[in-house]
Design a protein around this motif. Structure first.
Motif, PDB file in Angstrom:
ATOM      1  N   VAL A   1     -58.758  78.183  40.001  1.00 19.19           N
ATOM      2  CA  VAL A   1     -59.035  76.748  40.061  1.00 19.19           C
ATOM      3  C   VAL A   1     -57.905  75.957  39.397  1.00 19.19           C
ATOM      4  O   VAL A   1     -57.471  74.921  39.919  1.00 19.19           O
ATOM      5  CB  VAL A   1     -60.399  76.410  39.407  1.00 19.19           C
ATOM      6  CG1 VAL A   1     -60.664  74.921  39.476  1.00 19.19           C
ATOM      7  CG2 VAL A   1     -61.518  77.171  40.093  1.00 19.19           C
ATOM      8  N   LEU A   2     -57.401  76.460  38.259  1.00 15.32           N
ATOM      9  CA  LEU A   2     -56.266  75.785  37.616  1.00 15.32           C
ATOM     10  C   LEU A   2     -55.077  75.736  38.569  1.00 15.32           C
ATOM     11  O   LEU A   2     -54.465  74.678  38.768  1.00 15.32           O
ATOM     12  CB  LEU A   2     -55.864  76.512  36.325  1.00 15.32           C
ATOM     13  CG  LEU A   2     -56.815  76.405  35.126  1.00 15.32           C
ATOM     14  CD1 LEU A   2     -56.322  77.295  33.985  1.00 15.32           C
ATOM     15  CD2 LEU A   2     -56.949  74.966  34.655  1.00 15.32           C
TER      16      LEU A   2
ATOM     17  N   SER B   1     -62.015  72.365  35.210  1.00 13.93           N
ATOM     18  CA  SER B   1     -61.705  73.547  36.028  1.00 13.93           C
ATOM     19  C   SER B   1     -62.394  74.779  35.458  1.00 13.93           C
ATOM     20  O   SER B   1     -62.931  75.613  36.198  1.00 13.93           O
ATOM     21  CB  SER B   1     -60.198  73.817  36.045  1.00 13.93           C
ATOM     22  OG  SER B   1     -59.498  72.731  36.564  1.00 13.93           O
ATOM     23  N   ILE B   2     -62.366  74.902  34.126  1.00 13.38           N
ATOM     24  CA  ILE B   2     -62.957  76.079  33.488  1.00 13.38           C
ATOM     25  C   ILE B   2     -64.470  76.048  33.614  1.00 13.38           C
ATOM     26  O   ILE B   2     -65.110  77.048  33.967  1.00 13.38           O
ATOM     27  CB  ILE B   2     -62.509  76.167  32.019  1.00 13.38           C
ATOM     28  CG1 ILE B   2     -60.991  76.375  31.985  1.00 13.38           C
ATOM     29  CG2 ILE B   2     -63.216  77.301  31.296  1.00 13.38           C
ATOM     30  CD1 ILE B   2     -60.413  76.436  30.609  1.00 13.38           C
ATOM     31  N   ALA B   3     -65.078  74.887  33.368  1.00 11.36           N
ATOM     32  CA  ALA B   3     -66.536  74.768  33.458  1.00 11.36           C
ATOM     33  C   ALA B   3     -67.021  75.082  34.872  1.00 11.36           C
ATOM     34  O   ALA B   3     -68.011  75.790  35.064  1.00 11.36           O
ATOM     35  CB  ALA B   3     -66.966  73.367  33.046  1.00 11.36           C
ATOM     36  N   LEU B   4     -66.293  74.584  35.847  1.00 12.52           N
ATOM     37  CA  LEU B   4     -66.683  74.795  37.244  1.00 12.52           C
ATOM     38  C   LEU B   4     -66.688  76.282  37.598  1.00 12.52           C
ATOM     39  O   LEU B   4     -67.646  76.803  38.178  1.00 12.52           O
ATOM     40  CB  LEU B   4     -65.701  74.051  38.155  1.00 12.52           C
ATOM     41  CG  LEU B   4     -65.944  74.198  39.641  1.00 12.52           C
ATOM     42  CD1 LEU B   4     -67.122  73.329  40.051  1.00 12.52           C
ATOM     43  CD2 LEU B   4     -64.709  73.804  40.424  1.00 12.52           C
TER      44      LEU B   4
ATOM     45  N   ASP C   1     -55.893  66.574  30.814  1.00 13.06           N
ATOM     46  CA  ASP C   1     -56.782  67.286  29.909  1.00 13.06           C
ATOM     47  C   ASP C   1     -58.155  67.474  30.555  1.00 13.06           C
ATOM     48  O   ASP C   1     -58.764  68.539  30.494  1.00 13.06           O
ATOM     49  CB  ASP C   1     -56.913  66.450  28.631  1.00 13.06           C
ATOM     50  CG  ASP C   1     -57.261  67.316  27.441  1.00 13.06           C
ATOM     51  OD1 ASP C   1     -57.190  68.549  27.566  1.00 13.06           O
ATOM     52  OD2 ASP C   1     -57.620  66.745  26.406  1.00 13.06           O
ATOM     53  N   GLU C   2     -58.620  66.396  31.188  1.00  7.90           N
ATOM     54  CA  GLU C   2     -59.946  66.413  31.786  1.00  7.90           C
ATOM     55  C   GLU C   2     -60.044  67.425  32.934  1.00  7.90           C
ATOM     56  O   GLU C   2     -61.004  68.191  33.030  1.00  7.90           O
ATOM     57  CB  GLU C   2     -60.243  65.010  32.311  1.00  7.90           C
ATOM     58  CG  GLU C   2     -61.688  64.696  32.395  1.00  7.90           C
ATOM     59  CD  GLU C   2     -61.892  63.346  33.061  1.00  7.90           C
ATOM     60  OE1 GLU C   2     -60.893  62.695  33.453  1.00  7.90           O
ATOM     61  OE2 GLU C   2     -63.051  62.967  33.197  1.00  7.90           O
TER      62      GLU C   2
ATOM     63  N   PHE D   1     -49.137  74.977  28.240  1.00  8.60           N
ATOM     64  CA  PHE D   1     -48.175  74.983  29.327  1.00  8.60           C
ATOM     65  C   PHE D   1     -48.507  73.950  30.414  1.00  8.60           C
ATOM     66  O   PHE D   1     -47.674  73.128  30.791  1.00  8.60           O
ATOM     67  CB  PHE D   1     -48.100  76.389  29.936  1.00  8.60           C
ATOM     68  CG  PHE D   1     -47.171  76.486  31.125  1.00  8.60           C
ATOM     69  CD1 PHE D   1     -45.795  76.461  30.944  1.00  8.60           C
ATOM     70  CD2 PHE D   1     -47.672  76.608  32.411  1.00  8.60           C
ATOM     71  CE1 PHE D   1     -44.940  76.560  32.028  1.00  8.60           C
ATOM     72  CE2 PHE D   1     -46.826  76.701  33.498  1.00  8.60           C
ATOM     73  CZ  PHE D   1     -45.447  76.676  33.304  1.00  8.60           C
ATOM     74  N   LEU D   2     -49.752  73.972  30.895  1.00  6.24           N
ATOM     75  CA  LEU D   2     -50.101  73.165  32.074  1.00  6.24           C
ATOM     76  C   LEU D   2     -50.323  71.693  31.739  1.00  6.24           C
ATOM     77  O   LEU D   2     -50.041  70.820  32.554  1.00  6.24           O
ATOM     78  CB  LEU D   2     -51.365  73.719  32.740  1.00  6.24           C
ATOM     79  CG  LEU D   2     -51.265  75.130  33.320  1.00  6.24           C
ATOM     80  CD1 LEU D   2     -52.622  75.617  33.772  1.00  6.24           C
ATOM     81  CD2 LEU D   2     -50.287  75.142  34.487  1.00  6.24           C
ATOM     82  N   VAL D   3     -50.840  71.401  30.554  1.00 14.10           N
ATOM     83  CA  VAL D   3     -51.160  70.015  30.191  1.00 14.10           C
ATOM     84  C   VAL D   3     -50.060  69.413  29.324  1.00 14.10           C
ATOM     85  O   VAL D   3     -49.465  68.389  29.675  1.00 14.10           O
ATOM     86  CB  VAL D   3     -52.523  69.937  29.466  1.00 14.10           C
ATOM     87  CG1 VAL D   3     -52.848  68.501  29.083  1.00 14.10           C
ATOM     88  CG2 VAL D   3     -53.616  70.530  30.341  1.00 14.10           C
ATOM     89  N   ASP D   4     -49.770  70.063  28.193  1.00 15.92           N
ATOM     90  CA  ASP D   4     -48.849  69.457  27.223  1.00 15.92           C
ATOM     91  C   ASP D   4     -47.400  69.515  27.679  1.00 15.92           C
ATOM     92  O   ASP D   4     -46.682  68.520  27.617  1.00 15.92           O
ATOM     93  CB  ASP D   4     -48.966  70.160  25.861  1.00 15.92           C
ATOM     94  CG  ASP D   4     -50.389  70.096  25.323  1.00 15.92           C
ATOM     95  OD1 ASP D   4     -51.147  69.219  25.779  1.00 15.92           O
ATOM     96  OD2 ASP D   4     -50.736  70.930  24.469  1.00 15.92           O
ATOM     97  N   ARG D   5     -46.960  70.673  28.129  1.00 15.01           N
ATOM     98  CA  ARG D   5     -45.527  70.838  28.367  1.00 15.01           C
ATOM     99  C   ARG D   5     -45.116  70.358  29.752  1.00 15.01           C
ATOM    100  O   ARG D   5     -44.193  69.568  29.893  1.00 15.01           O
ATOM    101  CB  ARG D   5     -45.116  72.304  28.153  1.00 15.01           C
ATOM    102  CG  ARG D   5     -43.635  72.490  27.920  1.00 15.01           C
ATOM    103  CD  ARG D   5     -43.344  73.540  26.864  1.00 15.01           C
ATOM    104  NE  ARG D   5     -44.095  74.772  27.113  1.00 15.01           N
ATOM    105  CZ  ARG D   5     -43.586  75.850  27.696  1.00 15.01           C
ATOM    106  NH1 ARG D   5     -42.338  75.840  28.100  1.00 15.01           N
ATOM    107  NH2 ARG D   5     -44.306  76.917  27.862  1.00 15.01           N
ATOM    108  N   SER D   6     -45.799  70.823  30.795  1.00 14.64           N
ATOM    109  CA  SER D   6     -45.342  70.472  32.145  1.00 14.64           C
ATOM    110  C   SER D   6     -46.016  69.204  32.659  1.00 14.64           C
ATOM    111  O   SER D   6     -45.510  68.554  33.574  1.00 14.64           O
ATOM    112  CB  SER D   6     -45.623  71.621  33.106  1.00 14.64           C
ATOM    113  OG  SER D   6     -47.021  71.779  33.241  1.00 14.64           O
TER     114      SER D   6
END
Lengths: 183, 178
Positions: free
Chosen positions: B66-67, B49-52, B43-44, B33-38
């Protein structure tokens, strides 16, 4: 068993444990709620976590609400939830705002690796520490330990999706427990 | 690029009830949803965001905040968190009350007895999955393995505060020892 004095006490306790939870809160939750505060026994902790795990939503957040609700109803659930999320949210969003800077320092990246390894060790140790909770299982210890080992293999080594593992092993465990408890 | 806060909220709202085993299981869907579609996130940014959030103190669910923050600042963080937490929290409180009221029923007892072994297996599996990437990294394999083993022994044998161990791990890492 002890119990929290007020929703405020719940808020502070969950705030304290969330802030110690680098790389996840589970290990700290066990240490604080079972060992330090004595609000739950080892068995109650695992039982609550088992329910938190099959319900949708983040496990430790579900766990905090379940414990809060048990002592002070909805007010308790909300106090525990706020304690769990408020201060860490401020910190993590602050870090997110600075992230571009941090990622350029190899020292920060190395420090994160060291912290990540310790968090992995903490979770492993928590699992080992809680295993004795299976002693009183109506499944009997050998079967309970066997199911725990099978869950580990399916999830960690064979990488099955959680939902299938829940359906297969959870279903099997519940069926056997139901059969034994009815007799 | 305009961000529609309501559709951000709605997206996380629909994922909430699917997130059995934690919101981390719906990450592929969030990525779509957040990267591919909208195209709201790269990607980075998505991955970092998840690692942080995982490294920072607090529950890992904060990666959703964070996202949201990286999409639309503070109001994005609030919209995403409200969406992901609302349905699952209502269900959790309702289901727990029902289970507590029926604690003595055979079905409820069988449910928790049947699930307990799985829960413990899952905890150990989580520790394993978090450790595995370090052990695959040849440059750091032995250092991190020693650190993980020391952590397990110290946790089982001493009452040392867990946060001190994590900070010590950070210092050892920063010094380049692990």
């Amino acid at each position: 068993m002890n119990r929290p004095a007020s929703p405020r006490h719940l808020f502070l306790a969950f705030n304290r444990l969330a802030l110690q939870g680098f790389g996840g809160v589970l290990a700290v939750a066990q240490r604080e709620l079972v060992e330090r505060l004595g609000w739950l026994t080892k068995e109650e902790f695992v039982e609550t976590l088992a329910i938190a795990q099959v319900l949708p939503g983040p496990n430790v957040v579900n766990l905090s609400m379940m414990i809060g609700d048990r002592f002070f109803g909805l007010r308790g659930a909300l106090a525990a939830l706020a304690g769990m999320l408020a201060a860490p949210a401020v910190i993590v969003l602050g870090l997110a705002a600075l992230y571009g800077e941090l990622a350029r320092h190899p020292m920060a990246v190395n420090a994160l690796r060291g912290m990540g390894a310790v968090s992995a060790g903490l979770i492993l140790a928590t699992g080992i520490k809680l295993l004795p909770a299976l002693k009183s299982s109506p499944l009997g210890r050998p079967l309970a330990l066997g199911l725990a080992a099978a869950a580990f293999v399916l999830i960690a080594l064979l990488r099955w999706p959680l939902f299938q593992v829940l359906a297969l092993l959870g279903g099997l465990g519940m069926a056997v427990a139901w059969w034994r408890l009815r007799r | 690029m305009t961000v529609d806060l309501f559709s951000l909220f709605l997206h996380f709202l629909t994922l909430s009830l699917l997130s059995i085993g934690g919101a981390i299981t719906t990450v592929p869907e969030m990525h779509r949803f957040l990267v591919d579609r909208s195209g709201w996130l790269s990607d980075e940014t998505f991955t970092s965001s998840i690692a942080l959030a995982q490294a920072a103190p607090g529950p890992n669910i904060l990666f959703v905040a964070v996202l949201g923050f990286n999409v639309a600042g503070l109001s994005g963080a609030a919209a995403a968190m409200a969406g992901i937490l609302l349905p699952s929290s209502v269900l959790t409180v309702t289901a727990t009350r029902w289970a507590r009221a029926n604690r003595e029923s055979v079905r409820v007892k069988a449910f928790s007895a049947g699930m307990m072994p799985l829960t413990l297996g899952l905890i150990v599996a989580t520790g394993w999955l978090l450790a595995a990437p370090f052990l695959r990294d040849e440059a750091h394999r032995w250092g991190t393995l020693a650190l993980i083993a020391t952590t397990v022994v110290l946790t089982l044998r001493t009452r040392l505060g867990l946060v001190w161990m994590v900070l010590a791990g950070g210092v050892l890492g920063a010094l380049g020892w692990v």
